[in-house]
Scaffold this motif. Structure first.
Motif, PDB file in Angstrom:
ATOM      1  N   PRO A  42      -2.183   1.650   5.038  1.00  8.09           N
ATOM      2  CA  PRO A  42      -1.459   1.485   3.959  1.00  8.09           C
ATOM      3  C   PRO A  42       0.170   1.714   4.077  1.00  8.09           C
ATOM      4  CG  PRO A  42      -3.423   2.437   3.387  1.00  8.09           C
ATOM      5  CD  PRO A  42      -3.696   2.569   4.696  1.00  8.09           C
ATOM      6  N   PHE A  43       1.002   1.104   3.667  1.00 12.89           N
ATOM      7  CA  PHE A  43       2.520   1.168   3.561  1.00 12.89           C
ATOM      8  C   PHE A  43       3.042   0.693   5.053  1.00 12.89           C
ATOM      9  CE2 PHE A  43       1.431   4.559   0.656  1.00 12.89           C
ATOM     10  CZ  PHE A  43       1.562   3.833  -0.440  1.00 12.89           C
ATOM     11  N   TYR A  81      -1.972  -3.270  -2.908  1.00 10.92           N
ATOM     12  CA  TYR A  81      -2.380  -1.723  -3.122  1.00 10.92           C
ATOM     13  C   TYR A  81      -2.931  -1.530  -4.496  1.00 10.92           C
ATOM     14  CZ  TYR A  81       1.019  -1.234   0.572  1.00 10.92           C
ATOM     15  OH  TYR A  81       1.647  -1.178   1.688  1.00 10.92           O
ATOM     16  N   THR A  82      -4.391  -2.002  -4.180  1.00 17.22           N
ATOM     17  CA  THR A  82      -5.382  -1.304  -5.317  1.00 17.22           C
ATOM     18  C   THR A  82      -6.072  -0.151  -4.625  1.00 17.22           C
ATOM     19  OG1 THR A  82      -7.057  -2.969  -4.513  1.00 17.22           O
ATOM     20  CG2 THR A  82      -5.506  -3.852  -5.964  1.00 17.22           C
ATOM     21  N   ALA A  83      -6.843   0.533  -5.742  1.00 11.15           N
ATOM     22  CA  ALA A  83      -7.415   1.742  -5.117  1.00 11.15           C
ATOM     23  C   ALA A  83      -8.863   1.370  -4.170  1.00 11.15           C
ATOM     24  CB  ALA A  83      -7.915   2.325  -6.444  1.00 11.15           C
ATOM     25  N   PRO A  84      -9.546   0.481  -4.555  1.00 11.95           N
ATOM     26  CA  PRO A  84     -10.816   0.058  -3.544  1.00 11.95           C
ATOM     27  C   PRO A  84     -10.082  -0.330  -2.147  1.00 11.95           C
ATOM     28  CG  PRO A  84     -11.166  -0.763  -5.718  1.00 11.95           C
ATOM     29  CD  PRO A  84      -9.715  -0.440  -5.681  1.00 11.95           C
ATOM     30  N   MET A 108      -7.209   0.213  -0.718  1.00  8.38           N
ATOM     31  CA  MET A 108      -6.701   1.263   0.075  1.00  8.38           C
ATOM     32  C   MET A 108      -7.709   2.205   0.494  1.00  8.38           C
ATOM     33  SD  MET A 108      -3.299   2.101  -1.996  1.00  8.38           S
ATOM     34  CE  MET A 108      -2.550   3.336  -1.188  1.00  8.38           C
TER      35      MET A 108
END
Lengths: 573, 108
Positions: free
Chosen positions: A361-362, A458-461, A463
């Motif tokens: 991520p990022f 960028y959603t919680a699941p 990432m």
């Protein structure tokens, strides 16, 4: 509005002025054509759209009008990333003295741009071949015996692909009457075979296994900068051509999924880091082809955005390994290790590239690769999804961990190289910045994709799932390496699908040169002797021999003709 | 997503990245002087992803995603699988670096 100038033309014409400059002036000049091409593409973004006949050249014996400048969102996306990458790659290669290196690189990029902006199959073919020849020269400029031979093997693959492509194009034009290069009509009967030939021509350039062996064979043999150029343009032009011509062709899903997994084992085994990265390049192109094959707007967006991001971060990794090679003279895992203290900046850039290719991520890979995987899930393709996730863990292992680990940590190799010169650091720095910029700010890339994007990375699941996958994969590596179960690096090369060609071709050459030629010499000598015996007439010895040989040859041809004739009659009746 | 969620996820992602970087340092032989610290941060990152993964609501696309910590298990298994297949291929594919020069035919 000014007339449109082809960005490829700027680079190709710019290439021929390079030898006129020396020293600092040359370094200054080298940056001008790439910058001009980049600005040109940005200006096209600002306003010029539609089919632009760059020139109305009529080919008299065909009567078709060639379209050199087809500008739409798809071609512009590739045009933008090609010119952008060229700019910082030229910066990276700025200190190379030889003009021929720079000229071939400019012509190579220019022809790739020509192929991307080509609106018809004939123009595409012309630039396709120009690209093959320019890339062969870049390999030869490695200036070693290995580079020389690998260049020959490389061009044999590409000439074969080119001939198949040309045959397909000619047949396709014959079947459809049109030279336009859009989605090919592979479904209809008369266009099926020509479309498939064009398809084979494309996938040879995309390095689809088992037709991929030219890539890890030849690319690592070029110069430090030459290899970085090579890894960007040939495969991505093929990805562009497939996205244009074969979007939604299901075979690509299968080929792409295999292509993501197959090279991983070889990347794990390979010792030369540039070979490791070459295999990871094949794996990355696999994700793109998979997306093209799925063919939904999400998948196509994913495929081309992954091509965009991959050009940046894969180039970055190759530049980092290139810097290590530049400073230490080797890129083998067995010879490297512990460089992080003396090459800190290169180490950081490698981490950025590695995190991007592993889709942390990022970082850039996270916002592009996941589109393809999500498209596979949305299409309910369970097996494809499983393979793509396996390949994600695999690419993290070999490109994300192996490359930085064996170069900068692992053991103390005793080498104490410095970071490379500032221009190389700048080239890597720009690529590293872009990798993070795309990762943090995905909408900047999503805006220029060919279709409207409805995808939130960028959603919680999403990432958490990606982080779990990566961290546990790294845990496995960590546990295996500390427990000594991880196979140690060996000074070996790895056989691949070019083995039959290379060994069998060698045997054929040996057969021709040794037994066949001695047989021919024996026949030759025998003939001369017999001819001399026959030639009892004539005045001079030479004349008699000449007449005798002629008679013998005439008799042999006659006999041959009779045999053929008899066989033919026997078959015919 | 709410701002809190964004901050939380960013912290987890950064922890994960730091864990990944430290892993590279930490596996060094001989052991790094800060090895224990590295290992601590790395383990913490793993535990956080597992715990948060258990707490959040997952969209289920395939049945196996219902399994707790599926992605972690899959990532671990995939990596072990790939390394062991590569290890097995070692019996078959590696050759000396001058293999093709010797084998390639042209013996001049």
């Amino acid at each position: 509005m000014m007339g449109w100038l082809h960005p490829g033309l700027i680079l190709i014409l710019g290439a021929f002025l390079i030898p006129l400059f020396k020293g600092k002036a040359k370094q200054a000049y080298l940056l001008i054509p790439p910058a001009a091409a980049l600005i040109d593409v940005i200006l096209i973004y600002a306003g010029v759209f539609g089919d632009i006949p760059f020139s109305t050249w009529q080919i008299p014996f065909l009567g078709y009008e060639l379209v050199f400048g087809r500008v739409d969102k798809l071609s512009l996306l590739f045009g933008l990333v090609f010119t952008l990458a060229t700019f910082y790659l030229v910066l990276y290669a700025l200190r190379v003295e030889s003009s021929s290196d720079h000229m071939t690189q400019f012509i190579y990029v220019g022809s790739a741009l020509g192929a991307v902006f080509a609106g018809d199959l004939i123009t595409l073919y012309i630039f396709w071949e120009l690209m093959a020849i320019a890339s062969m020269l870049i390999i030869w400029l490695g200036r070693t015996e290995n580079a020389h031979q690998a260049g020959f093997r490389y061009i044999m693959w590409h000439i074969t692909g080119g001939v198949i492509l040309l045959a397909g194009i000619i047949m396709y034009i014959g079947a459809t009457g049109s030279i336009a290069f859009n989605v090919l009509n592979w479904g209809s009967g008369s266009a099926y075979l020509p479309s498939m030939l064009i398809f084979i021509g494309f996938i040879i350039n995309a390095a689809v296994p088992p037709l991929h062996a030219w890539l890890p064979d030849a690319y690592p043999e070029s110069t430090v900068a030459g290899t970085v150029f090579l890894t960007i343009f040939t495969t991505k032009t093929a990805v562009y051509a497939l996205a244009r011509g074969f979007a939604g062709f299901e075979v690509l899903i299968v080929l792409g999924a295999i292509m993501t997994v197959y090279p991983i084992f070889f990347a794990v085994l390979a010792n030369d880091l540039r070979k490791v990265l070459s295999y990871s390049l094949i794996n990355q192109v696999g994700f793109m082809l998979c997306g093209i094959g799925i063919g939904t707007t999400l998948a196509l967006n994913g495929a081309v955005s992954h091509a965009f991001a991959n050009i940046i971060f894969e180039g970055l990794l190759f530049m980092c390994v290139g810097s290590v090679l530049f400073r230490t003279g080797t890129s083998r895992c067995t010879d490297l290790g512990g460089l992080y203290k003396t090459m800190p900046l290169t180490c950081i850039f490698t981490f950025v590239g590695a995190a991007s290719i592993s889709a942390f991520p990022f970082f850039a890979g996270f916002v592009t690769k996941s589109m393809v995987i999500s498209a596979a899930a949305a299409g309910n393709m369970a097996l494809v999804w499983v393979l793509l996730q396996l390949a994600s863990a695999g690419v993290f292992h070999h490109a994300g961990i192996k490359v930085p680990f064996f170069t900068f940590f692992a053991k103390d190799s005793g080498l104490r190289p410095k970071d490379p010169p500032v221009n190389m650091l700048l080239g890597m720095g720009i690529a590293a910045f872009l990798s993070i910029f795309i990762g943090v700010n995905p909408n900047s890339l999503y805006h220029i994709l060919p279709y409207a994007v409805d995808f939130a990375p960028y959603t919680a699941p999403h990432m958490i799932s990606q982080l779990q996958l990566l961290l546990f994969a790294s845990l496995a590596f960590f546990l295996l390496i500390t427990s000594g179960l991880y196979p140690p690096e060996q000074r070996k090369i790895i056989l691949d699908t070019d083995w039959p060609l290379r060994v069998a071709a060698g045997k054929v050459m040996w057969f021709i040169e040794d037994p066949l030629m001695s047989f021919a010499a024996w026949v030759d000598g025998g003939l001369k002797r017999i001819a001399a015996d026959f030639a009892f007439f004539g005045q001079e010895k030479e004349e008699r021999v000449l007449i005798g040989v002629s008679v013998m040859l005439a008799l042999i041809f006659l006999a041959f003709y009779l045999i053929v004739e008899l066989v033919y009659r026997a078959i015919a009746h | 997503m709410t701002t809190m969620e964004v901050i939380l996820l960013s912290v987890i992602a950064i922890l994960g990245f730091v864990g990944y970087v430290l892993l590279n340092f930490g596996a060094k032989e001989p052991r790094h002087p800060h090895g224990d610290l590295f290992l601590g941060i790395y383990s913490f990152a793993i535990i956080v992803t597992v715990v948060v993964g258990l707490l959040i609501q997952w969209p289920i696309e395939f049945r196996w995603e219902e399994l707790p910590v599926f992605y972690g298990i899959y990532g671990f298994a995939a990596c072990v699988f790939l390394i062991y297949v590569a290890k097995a291929l070692r019996f078959w594919l590696p050759r000396d670096e001058d293999y093709y020069e010797k084998r390639g035919g042209r013996l001049e």
